[in-house]
Design a protein around this motif. Sequence first.
Motif, PDB file in Angstrom:
ATOM      1  N   ILE A 121      10.135   6.650  15.290  1.00 56.75           N
ATOM      2  CA  ILE A 121       9.087   5.620  15.324  1.00 56.75           C
ATOM      3  C   ILE A 121       8.004   5.947  14.296  1.00 56.75           C
ATOM      4  CG2 ILE A 121       7.254   4.617  16.730  1.00 56.75           C
ATOM      5  CD1 ILE A 121       9.160   4.844  19.097  1.00 56.75           C
ATOM      6  N   GLU A 122       7.634   7.214  14.188  1.00 56.92           N
ATOM      7  CA  GLU A 122       6.634   7.599  13.189  1.00 56.92           C
ATOM      8  C   GLU A 122       7.125   7.313  11.772  1.00 56.92           C
ATOM      9  OE1 GLU A 122       5.971  11.667  14.228  1.00 56.92           O
ATOM     10  OE2 GLU A 122       4.502  11.157  15.777  1.00 56.92           O
ATOM     11  N   LYS A 123       8.412   7.574  11.522  1.00 61.27           N
ATOM     12  CA  LYS A 123       8.971   7.262  10.205  1.00 61.27           C
ATOM     13  C   LYS A 123       8.963   5.762   9.942  1.00 61.27           C
ATOM     14  CE  LYS A 123      12.173  10.418   8.183  1.00 61.27           C
ATOM     15  NZ  LYS A 123      13.550  10.818   7.990  1.00 61.27           N
ATOM     16  N   LEU A 124       9.303   4.988  10.959  1.00 60.00           N
ATOM     17  CA  LEU A 124       9.284   3.533  10.827  1.00 60.00           C
ATOM     18  C   LEU A 124       7.876   3.043  10.530  1.00 60.00           C
ATOM     19  CD1 LEU A 124      10.747   0.782  11.138  1.00 60.00           C
ATOM     20  CD2 LEU A 124      10.118   0.888  13.546  1.00 60.00           C
ATOM     21  N   LEU A 125       6.877   3.602  11.209  1.00 56.70           N
ATOM     22  CA  LEU A 125       5.490   3.197  10.962  1.00 56.70           C
ATOM     23  C   LEU A 125       5.021   3.630   9.573  1.00 56.70           C
ATOM     24  CD1 LEU A 125       3.868   3.864  14.446  1.00 56.70           C
ATOM     25  CD2 LEU A 125       4.553   1.679  13.463  1.00 56.70           C
ATOM     26  N   GLU A 126       5.465   4.790   9.103  1.00 52.12           N
ATOM     27  CA  GLU A 126       5.135   5.206   7.731  1.00 52.12           C
ATOM     28  C   GLU A 126       5.721   4.230   6.716  1.00 52.12           C
ATOM     29  OE1 GLU A 126       6.268   9.231   6.871  1.00 52.12           O
ATOM     30  OE2 GLU A 126       5.243   9.977   8.670  1.00 52.12           O
ATOM     31  N   TRP A 127       6.954   3.797   6.965  1.00 55.68           N
ATOM     32  CA  TRP A 127       7.585   2.825   6.069  1.00 55.68           C
ATOM     33  C   TRP A 127       6.815   1.509   6.085  1.00 55.68           C
ATOM     34  CZ3 TRP A 127      10.132  -1.855   7.128  1.00 55.68           C
ATOM     35  CH2 TRP A 127      10.786  -2.419   6.020  1.00 55.68           C
ATOM     36  N   GLU A 128       6.424   1.056   7.271  1.00 59.60           N
ATOM     37  CA  GLU A 128       5.641  -0.183   7.385  1.00 59.60           C
ATOM     38  C   GLU A 128       4.308  -0.038   6.652  1.00 59.60           C
ATOM     39  OE1 GLU A 128       6.165  -3.157   8.801  1.00 59.60           O
ATOM     40  OE2 GLU A 128       8.093  -2.762   9.727  1.00 59.60           O
ATOM     41  N   ASN A 129       3.672   1.124   6.797  1.00 64.63           N
ATOM     42  CA  ASN A 129       2.395   1.351   6.111  1.00 64.63           C
ATOM     43  C   ASN A 129       2.555   1.282   4.605  1.00 64.63           C
ATOM     44  OD1 ASN A 129       0.702   1.693   8.344  1.00 64.63           O
ATOM     45  ND2 ASN A 129       1.226   3.852   8.518  1.00 64.63           N
ATOM     46  N   SER A 130       3.555   1.968   4.073  1.00 65.76           N
ATOM     47  CA  SER A 130       3.719   1.977   2.625  1.00 65.76           C
ATOM     48  C   SER A 130       4.167   0.618   2.090  1.00 65.76           C
ATOM     49  CB  SER A 130       4.711   3.054   2.205  1.00 65.76           C
ATOM     50  OG  SER A 130       5.992   2.757   2.698  1.00 65.76           O
ATOM     51  N   ARG A 131       4.924  -0.117   2.900  1.00 67.62           N
ATOM     52  CA  ARG A 131       5.433  -1.416   2.464  1.00 67.62           C
ATOM     53  C   ARG A 131       4.333  -2.480   2.467  1.00 67.62           C
ATOM     54  NH1 ARG A 131       7.384  -6.122   4.845  1.00 67.62           N
ATOM     55  NH2 ARG A 131       6.752  -5.352   6.872  1.00 67.62           N
ATOM     56  N   LEU A 132       3.502  -2.497   3.508  1.00 70.78           N
ATOM     57  CA  LEU A 132       2.569  -3.612   3.654  1.00 70.78           C
ATOM     58  C   LEU A 132       1.154  -3.206   4.056  1.00 70.78           C
ATOM     59  CD1 LEU A 132       2.089  -6.729   3.942  1.00 70.78           C
ATOM     60  CD2 LEU A 132       2.781  -6.452   6.315  1.00 70.78           C
ATOM     61  N   TYR A 133       1.024  -2.409   5.086  1.00 71.66           N
ATOM     62  CA  TYR A 133      -0.274  -2.276   5.751  1.00 71.66           C
ATOM     63  C   TYR A 133      -1.311  -1.485   4.956  1.00 71.66           C
ATOM     64  CZ  TYR A 133       1.974  -4.534   9.606  1.00 71.66           C
ATOM     65  OH  TYR A 133       2.633  -5.435  10.375  1.00 71.66           O
ATOM     66  N   HIS A 134      -0.897  -0.520   4.147  1.00 72.67           N
ATOM     67  CA  HIS A 134      -1.889   0.180   3.330  1.00 72.67           C
ATOM     68  C   HIS A 134      -2.478  -0.746   2.277  1.00 72.67           C
ATOM     69  CE1 HIS A 134      -0.663   4.598   4.251  1.00 72.67           C
ATOM     70  NE2 HIS A 134      -1.273   4.016   5.253  1.00 72.67           N
ATOM     71  N   LYS A 135      -1.699  -1.736   1.831  1.00 75.60           N
ATOM     72  CA  LYS A 135      -2.217  -2.713   0.877  1.00 75.60           C
ATOM     73  C   LYS A 135      -3.254  -3.622   1.527  1.00 75.60           C
ATOM     74  CE  LYS A 135       2.193  -2.671  -1.466  1.00 75.60           C
ATOM     75  NZ  LYS A 135       3.463  -3.360  -1.619  1.00 75.60           N
ATOM     76  N   LEU A 136      -3.145  -3.766   2.855  1.00 76.57           N
ATOM     77  CA  LEU A 136      -4.094  -4.586   3.611  1.00 76.57           C
ATOM     78  C   LEU A 136      -5.221  -3.753   4.212  1.00 76.57           C
ATOM     79  CD1 LEU A 136      -1.511  -6.831   5.500  1.00 76.57           C
ATOM     80  CD2 LEU A 136      -2.809  -7.398   3.444  1.00 76.57           C
ATOM     81  N   CYS A 137      -5.333  -2.484   3.805  1.00 80.48           N
ATOM     82  CA  CYS A 137      -6.347  -1.548   4.313  1.00 80.48           C
ATOM     83  C   CYS A 137      -6.212  -1.307   5.814  1.00 80.48           C
ATOM     84  CB  CYS A 137      -7.761  -2.007   3.972  1.00 80.48           C
ATOM     85  SG  CYS A 137      -8.087  -1.975   2.217  1.00 80.48           S
TER      86      CYS A 137
END
Length: 171
Positions: A121-137
């Motif tokens: 789950i942590e890996k999945l959330l890291e992938w989601e962060n790098s794909r989209l959420y870090h760009k949205l702050c």
Amino acid sequence: MEDFDEIYEEEEEDEDDEDEERAAEEQLLKCAPEPVVVRGSGHVTVFGLSNRFESEFPSSLTGKVAPEEFRASMSRVNGCLRKTLPVNARWLLCGCLCCCCSLGLSLWPVVCLSKRTRRSIEKLLEWENSRLYHKLCLHWSLSRRKCESSNMMEYVILIEFLPKTPILRPD
């Protein structure tokens, strides 16, 4: 000796600049809103990890992320839990039945599988962060929190607001 004093004074100025930068970063962190907590809403919990998370869009994320993206991310996390948690529950039942004979060693596979589930789950959330959420702050993470109703610990998804970097400030 005078050269030494000049160098020393420059170092003091560098330390003052670093202190000012730290103060500015702390000010940015203070301005960030409280993180959004997405709690587990399933009926089975193994070692604090629920079998599903709430997929209802929180109102505090309005204007930050699209509801469709939020639901898609939560369905990916719930899909991962759907695959792994029933196996963990079966191993827990078998481990509890054999616990007296094995002096507790039969619970070891459940501990390892639970850790593996958390890591996936942590890996999945890291992938989601790098794909989209870090760009949205935004930053998603799996975090341990105390339950509201008891002293037990549970795993929740924590959505933190990242401070925007000021582009007008020089490097």
